[in-house]
Write a protein that holds these residues in place. Structure first.
Motif: not given
Length: 206
Positions: A149-150, A161-162, A166-167, A171-174
């Motif tokens: 549930q993030f 988005v929970h 972290s943004r 970003d790292r996971w596109s």
């Protein structure tokens, strides 16, 4: 799930050299069949259909045990539920038939995607556990966020988005939190509403 006597495996994990043939419970047999994605023994030498799936942890094994000992579940449904809990079989096929793509990443190779329950297994009825409408096909990293549930979705495809996420992770996971993933089917709305309730509870507990 191993037998108390004449078990093929000892408690320390070593094989039992004094046991030539051993009987196992139906529950353990179902777990092994689900992991191998087989219906019958003769299919065991065929390559697996799916490359990625959840490893069965203690919670999964406990759920499978509950299925096995529940006298209210018909025998024909027992294997379907067991395979669905491990992440294969009837449930996965139903999800793929309804939506064979990860809406977030756009990946279409179903071998690399996970069939994730929208309404969690522990809170769903047996029919909901097998319903393809209670599932989304997700890339593994998206599944990890959705399962905890993030992230969650509105019926029209908007993503939430929970606040603790972290943004930098996105970003790292596109993952674009502003992306419209497409409107969901009317049959999915009650499941999504339940998931959003869990998301709100998680958000307010931070």
């Amino acid at each position: 799930m191993l037998p108390q006597r004449n078990s093929p495996i000892q408690k320390n994990g070593n094989g039992n050299q004094g046991c030539y043939l051993a009987g196992i419970s139906d529950a353990l047999g179902h777990v092994l069949m689900a992991l191998l994605d087989i219906q019958q023994v003769r299919d065991v030498d065929q390559p697996p259909i799916y490359l990625i799936d959840h490893e069965p942890n203690a919670h999964v094994l406990d759920d499978i045990h509950r299925i096995e000992i529940d006298p209210a579940i018909p025998e024909t449904q027992r294997l379907q539920l067991t395979r669905a809990r491990v992440g294969q079989g009837y449930f996965r096929k139903q999800v793929i038939l309804l939506d064979p793509i990860c809406r977030v990443t756009g990946v279409t190779d179903t071998r690399l995607l996970i069939a994730s329950h929208i309404k969690p297994w522990r809170e769903a009825s047996n029919s909901e556990r097998l319903s393809g409408y209670n599932g989304l096909l997700l890339s593994p990293h998206v599944d990890a966020l959705f399962d905890e549930q993030f992230i969650t979705f509105e019926d029209d495809g908007r993503m939430h988005v929970h606040p603790s996420l972290s943004r930098d992770v996105l970003d790292r996971w596109s993952i674009d939190p502003d992306k419209q993933v497409g409107r969901f089917r009317s049959e999915q709305t009650s499941f999504l509403a339940h998931h959003r309730e869990l998301f709100v509870r998680k958000a307010t507990s931070v």
